[in-house]
Design a protein around this motif. Structure first.
Motif, PDB file in Angstrom:
ATOM      1  N   ARG A 296       1.799  17.744  -3.920  1.00  0.00           N
ATOM      2  CA  ARG A 296       0.527  17.769  -3.201  1.00  0.00           C
ATOM      3  C   ARG A 296       0.724  17.726  -1.696  1.00  0.00           C
ATOM      4  N   GLY A 297       1.959  17.881  -1.262  1.00  0.00           N
ATOM      5  CA  GLY A 297       2.221  18.051   0.157  1.00  0.00           C
ATOM      6  C   GLY A 297       2.597  16.800   0.910  1.00  0.00           C
ATOM      7  N   PHE A 298       2.763  15.681   0.232  1.00  0.00           N
ATOM      8  CA  PHE A 298       3.126  14.433   0.902  1.00  0.00           C
ATOM      9  C   PHE A 298       4.632  14.213   0.791  1.00  0.00           C
ATOM     10  N   THR A 299       5.340  14.504   1.858  1.00  0.00           N
ATOM     11  CA  THR A 299       6.784  14.284   1.869  1.00  0.00           C
ATOM     12  C   THR A 299       7.084  12.896   2.426  1.00  0.00           C
ATOM     13  N   GLY A 300       8.188  12.341   2.000  1.00  0.00           N
ATOM     14  CA  GLY A 300       8.595  11.031   2.491  1.00  0.00           C
ATOM     15  C   GLY A 300       7.925   9.869   1.783  1.00  0.00           C
ATOM     16  N   THR A 301       7.245  10.154   0.666  1.00  0.00           N
ATOM     17  CA  THR A 301       6.567   9.067  -0.049  1.00  0.00           C
ATOM     18  C   THR A 301       7.552   8.028  -0.536  1.00  0.00           C
ATOM     19  N   ASP A 302       8.687   8.486  -1.071  1.00  0.00           N
ATOM     20  CA  ASP A 302       9.681   7.526  -1.561  1.00  0.00           C
ATOM     21  C   ASP A 302      10.219   6.676  -0.415  1.00  0.00           C
ATOM     22  N   SER A 303      10.396   7.270   0.760  1.00  0.00           N
ATOM     23  CA  SER A 303      10.877   6.505   1.915  1.00  0.00           C
ATOM     24  C   SER A 303       9.846   5.470   2.360  1.00  0.00           C
ATOM     25  N   LEU A 304       8.557   5.842   2.301  1.00  0.00           N
ATOM     26  CA  LEU A 304       7.508   4.885   2.652  1.00  0.00           C
ATOM     27  C   LEU A 304       7.520   3.711   1.682  1.00  0.00           C
ATOM     28  N   LEU A 305       7.640   3.995   0.379  1.00  0.00           N
ATOM     29  CA  LEU A 305       7.668   2.922  -0.612  1.00  0.00           C
ATOM     30  C   LEU A 305       8.895   2.034  -0.432  1.00  0.00           C
ATOM     31  N   LEU A 321       1.666  -3.146  10.688  1.00  0.00           N
ATOM     32  CA  LEU A 321       3.035  -2.758  10.348  1.00  0.00           C
ATOM     33  C   LEU A 321       3.236  -1.252  10.182  1.00  0.00           C
ATOM     34  N   LEU A 322       2.173  -0.526   9.881  1.00  0.00           N
ATOM     35  CA  LEU A 322       2.344   0.893   9.552  1.00  0.00           C
ATOM     36  C   LEU A 322       1.632   1.802  10.543  1.00  0.00           C
ATOM     37  N   ARG A 323       1.721   1.486  11.805  1.00  0.00           N
ATOM     38  CA  ARG A 323       1.149   2.392  12.807  1.00  0.00           C
ATOM     39  C   ARG A 323       2.000   3.664  12.852  1.00  0.00           C
ATOM     40  N   PRO A 324       1.346   4.818  12.963  1.00  0.00           N
ATOM     41  CA  PRO A 324       2.076   6.083  12.794  1.00  0.00           C
ATOM     42  C   PRO A 324       3.291   6.245  13.698  1.00  0.00           C
ATOM     43  N   ALA A 325       3.167   5.951  15.003  1.00  0.00           N
ATOM     44  CA  ALA A 325       4.293   6.196  15.912  1.00  0.00           C
ATOM     45  C   ALA A 325       5.503   5.323  15.571  1.00  0.00           C
ATOM     46  N   PRO A 326       5.367   3.989  15.423  1.00  0.00           N
ATOM     47  CA  PRO A 326       6.527   3.183  15.036  1.00  0.00           C
ATOM     48  C   PRO A 326       7.060   3.550  13.653  1.00  0.00           C
ATOM     49  N   LEU A 327       6.158   3.904  12.725  1.00  0.00           N
ATOM     50  CA  LEU A 327       6.603   4.275  11.387  1.00  0.00           C
ATOM     51  C   LEU A 327       7.451   5.534  11.437  1.00  0.00           C
ATOM     52  N   GLY A 328       6.988   6.534  12.183  1.00  0.00           N
ATOM     53  CA  GLY A 328       7.759   7.768  12.304  1.00  0.00           C
ATOM     54  C   GLY A 328       9.090   7.558  12.988  1.00  0.00           C
ATOM     55  N   ALA A 329       9.139   6.612  13.949  1.00  0.00           N
ATOM     56  CA  ALA A 329      10.400   6.323  14.634  1.00  0.00           C
ATOM     57  C   ALA A 329      11.356   5.548  13.748  1.00  0.00           C
ATOM     58  N   ALA A 330      10.829   4.696  12.873  1.00  0.00           N
ATOM     59  CA  ALA A 330      11.685   3.848  12.036  1.00  0.00           C
ATOM     60  C   ALA A 330      12.160   4.556  10.776  1.00  0.00           C
ATOM     61  N   VAL A 331      11.318   5.410  10.201  1.00  0.00           N
ATOM     62  CA  VAL A 331      11.631   6.080   8.934  1.00  0.00           C
ATOM     63  C   VAL A 331      11.760   7.570   9.210  1.00  0.00           C
ATOM     64  N   HIS A 332      12.973   8.079   9.133  1.00  0.00           N
ATOM     65  CA  HIS A 332      13.258   9.469   9.513  1.00  0.00           C
ATOM     66  C   HIS A 332      12.398  10.452   8.727  1.00  0.00           C
ATOM     67  N   PRO A 340      -4.251  10.144  10.156  1.00  0.00           N
ATOM     68  CA  PRO A 340      -5.004  10.611   8.985  1.00  0.00           C
ATOM     69  C   PRO A 340      -4.121  10.924   7.783  1.00  0.00           C
ATOM     70  N   VAL A 341      -2.947  11.535   8.025  1.00  0.00           N
ATOM     71  CA  VAL A 341      -2.055  11.850   6.905  1.00  0.00           C
ATOM     72  C   VAL A 341      -1.525  10.565   6.271  1.00  0.00           C
ATOM     73  N   LEU A 342      -1.157   9.603   7.105  1.00  0.00           N
ATOM     74  CA  LEU A 342      -0.665   8.327   6.580  1.00  0.00           C
ATOM     75  C   LEU A 342      -1.743   7.636   5.757  1.00  0.00           C
ATOM     76  N   TRP A 343      -2.973   7.651   6.262  1.00  0.00           N
ATOM     77  CA  TRP A 343      -4.061   7.002   5.532  1.00  0.00           C
ATOM     78  C   TRP A 343      -4.309   7.688   4.194  1.00  0.00           C
ATOM     79  N   ARG A 344      -4.259   9.026   4.183  1.00  0.00           N
ATOM     80  CA  ARG A 344      -4.436   9.740   2.915  1.00  0.00           C
ATOM     81  C   ARG A 344      -3.290   9.430   1.960  1.00  0.00           C
ATOM     82  N   MET A 345      -2.089   9.297   2.496  1.00  0.00           N
ATOM     83  CA  MET A 345      -0.938   8.972   1.658  1.00  0.00           C
ATOM     84  C   MET A 345      -1.120   7.606   0.995  1.00  0.00           C
TER      85      MET A 345
END
Length: 714
Positions: A296-305, A321-332, A340-345
């Protein structure tokens, strides 16, 4: 209820003929094990069977193993023979694979009256529903295990009512789909969603006890295992069946590590050595859910979990803890992710049952946290994700809105984050391969969490955390590093709060001496250590030594920072305490009144420093015999401390203790005993029976002719 079964040929798929059965798998329902905790859902489904579904597609959705299939089978069984209005022809299709789904739908069309296979052509979906629309007898169509909604589009669209499923087109039928996927918008507006959640602890414990009786432990032990299994019915069934089998096994076949009770099973899970079945029961669900998210187009779900799994089994405040900019910097794998994508995920993961969106009790409409299912956390947790989780936490604790861990106005956020900080620290410490940088960052985060624990009055917990951090600092940075000295200073402050004056004094002495050598005598941190050393000496009754240290700090801070600087005022305050204990009451009172006026002006009446000055001024007034003024001062300080720190904070209890003495001196013996008893009871709970403050309160009650035993719990 009429249940038809027919095995019949279907179109060939990949060169083979597909065989299907439309009979409900009622043999999977075991009457020995009642369906626990589903009364509300079963009542709702009975109503839908009776009404015909109201033209809605009934979507039972939840985590794999949550009991969706069992729920439908139970509903079918309960309506059979007991409610004539609910009797329906039942067709059951295993919808996990496309070929089985299509073969099953074709079989439904034949049983609904389709006369010729030749009519099953390109307009097969229309043909199916034309047959169902002319049926006068009620029917129930169950599509079990359908996770990919695209399979239901057929020649048209599920959401628009032109796909394989069109419940709104037939008033006599009910269509039920069981799925992990409740969040897909493709279900359309014609779907009625019934979430099948994990069981609450009491009902989940009943599932275990149904298998084992009381032979595997107490109901409380069963509840703890049920909690650890996340209330997931499949995992509960697996664990209960395992324990029932082990209890019936000859001792000769049991290994020394074989869990044979609820408590032993929990210990095995915590140690990572539990029987594999419960974990394997969920592993395939986890894999399929991740694959569905990917499609369904959500990549990195396993990394988020994996990142979420590094945190504690407590609500995770994702807005911190899950603000988009720090999350993107911490999890490749999540680099560049938008809000919006993070919230939908997160919403999709919640719809799949992999996590829950937890609402605040104060603002029920605003989702403020997420919580992983315990078994999903176990499956997703990896040491490789720890550095990313530490970076996320570091970014959260650096937020300006979080403020100081000692600031009561920010305690709600700190209380939400602290269990996750401490869980990370424990995992990092237990990982022998962890890099030094991550260890040091984690140590810094744990220090901030320990400061919050200390501010809450949880001195013993804070002490343990400071000791753990100090061990890391010494090993990686040495005894003279500023961070090591700061941690040792904080440890000494916790020891001081616990009443261990010799150890606190030794700690402060060492920090002061090293800091003089490496920082200089008038460095702010050196002066702070010397100030605290003076306080401990004061509490030990060594007034002359205390006065020497405190006078030096006051003079130096006044010269360096000015007379109204917080450091200067704090040193002046401690010097006033020495004056008080040396019997210089007039001088001490004048100092406290001056300090209190400045603190009220600059910090406000509710600030902790202001309340401390007010408390100590009341103590001087008491010793001067100004009892009414003293009682009024204590009451104001007590009201402020209760409001800011809470009823059971050690500083609140200290003010209550002093106020009780004033009541006694005013002749209110009963009021004094009542307040001292309340203070003693809370002190036992918060500080323990051996803390000096607890011992003093018990001794005073005895002197006053009251029995402290009921308050102490003996």
């Amino acid at each position: 209820m009429e249940i038809r079964q027919l095995v019949l040929g279907a179109p060939e798929f990949a060169g083979r003929r597909v065989l299907v059965t439309l009979a409900p798998p009622l043999g999977e329902r075991d009457p020995r094990y009642p369906l626990r905790g589903r009364e509300g859902l079963l009542e709702c489904m009975a109503g839908l069977f009776h009404s015909g579904g109201g033209g809605k597609l009934i979507v039972l959705h939840g985590l794999g193993g949550s009991g969706k299939t069992a729920l439908v089978l139970e509903a079918i069984t309960r309506t059979q023979g007991c409610c004539p209005a609910c009797r329906r022809t039942v067709w059951w299709i295993d919808a996990r694979q496309e070929e089985g789904l299509l073969a099953g739908l074709r079989a439904v069309a034949r049983q609904a009256g389709l006369q010729s296979d030749r009519a099953w052509g390109g307009d097969a979906a229309d043909v199916l529903w034309s047959q169902l629309n002319v049926l006068t007898q009620g029917w129930l169509l169950v599509l079990d295990g359908l996770d990919d909604t695209a399979l239901l589009d057929g020649p048209g669209s599920l959401a628009s009512g032109t796909g394989w499923i069109r419940p709104q087109a037939c008033p006599t039928g009910v269509v039920i789909v069981t799925t992990r996927n409740g969040g897909d918008p493709s279900w359309g507006s014609g779907a009625l969603f019934l979430p099948v959640r994990s069981l609450h602890a009491d009902r989940a414990a009943e599932v275990l006890l149904d298998h084992t009786g009381d032979a595997a432990g107490s109901p409380a032990d069963a509840r703890e295992l049920a909690r650890r299994l996340g209330g997931l019915p499949l995992a509960l069934h697996v664990a209960g069946s395992y324990l029932a089998e082990v209890m019936g096994m000859p001792d000769a076949f049991k290994g020394p590590q074989t869990p044979d009770s609820f408590a032993a099973y929990v210990r095995a899970m915590e140690a990572g050595s539990a029987p594999a079945d419960a974990r394997q029961a969920l592993a395939e669900t986890w894999r399929l859910s991740i694959e569905l998210m990917r499609r369904r187009g959500f990549t990195g779900t396993d990394s988020l979990l994996e990142a979420l799994a590094a945190f504690s089994d407590a609500p995770i405040p994702h807005t911190l803890l899950l603000r988009p900019a720090p999350l993107g910097a911490a999890v490749h794998a999540l680099a560049g992710i938008s809000g919006p994508v993070l919230w939908r995920m997160l919403k999709e993961l919640a719809a799949l049952g992999l996590l829950d969106l937890v609402s605040s009790s104060e603002a029920p409409e605003n989702v403020v946290a997420v919580r992983l299912h315990p078994l999903i956390r176990d499956l997703s947790r990896t040491a490789a994700a720890l550095p990313a989780a530490v970076r996320l936490m570091s970014a959260a604790l650096a937020l300006e809105e979080l403020g100081s861990p000692e600031d009561p106005e920010r305690w709600v956020a700190w209380q939400a984050l602290t269990p996750h900080v401490l869980e990370l620290a424990d995992q990092v410490a237990a990982c022998a391969e962890m890099d030094a940088s991550t260890k040091l960052v984690s140590a810094g985060l744990a220090t901030m969490a320990a400061r919050h624990l200390q501010a809450l009055g949880l001195f013993e917990q804070a002490r343990g955390r400071y000791e753990a951090v100090l061990a890391v600092r010494r090993a990686l940075q040495g005894d003279e590093h500023p961070a090591t000295l700061d941690c040792r200073h904080l440890l000494s402050s916790a020891l001081h709060d616990l009443g261990d004056l010799p150890l606190a004094r030794a700690g402060y002495q060492a920090v002061w001496e090293i800091s003089c050598r490496v920082r200089g005598e008038e460095h702010t941190d050196t002066l702070t250590a010397r100030h605290e050393l003076g306080r401990v000496l004061h509490d030990q009754g060594r007034l002359e030594e205390a006065h020497e240290h405190l006078a030096y700090v006051r003079e130096a801070s006044g010269r360096l920072n000015g007379p109204r600087h917080p450091y200067t005022l704090t040193a002046r305050h401690e010097a006033a305490r020495v004056l008080h204990d040396r019997g210089c009451l007039a001088e001490a009172r004048a100092e406290y009144e001056a300090i209190l006026a400045i603190r009220r002006e600059e910090l406000g009446a509710a600030h902790a420093g202001t309340l401390t000055a007010q408390h100590n001024l009341a103590a001087v007034l008491h010793d001067q015999g100004r009892l009414e003024q003293a009682l009024e001062g204590y009451r104001e300080a007590l009201a402020g401390r209760r409001r800011v720190l809470g009823d059971r904070h050690p500083r609140t209890l200290q003010t209550q203790y002093k106020a009780a003495h004033v009541l006694r001196d005013l002749g209110d013996h009963a009021g004094a005993v009542e307040l001292m008893t309340v203070t003693l009871r809370a002190s036992v709970m918060v500080l323990g029976v051996s803390h000096p403050q607890t011992v003093r309160a018990a001794d005073i009650l005895r002197v006053w002719g009251a029995d402290p035993a009921p308050a102490v719990g003996t």
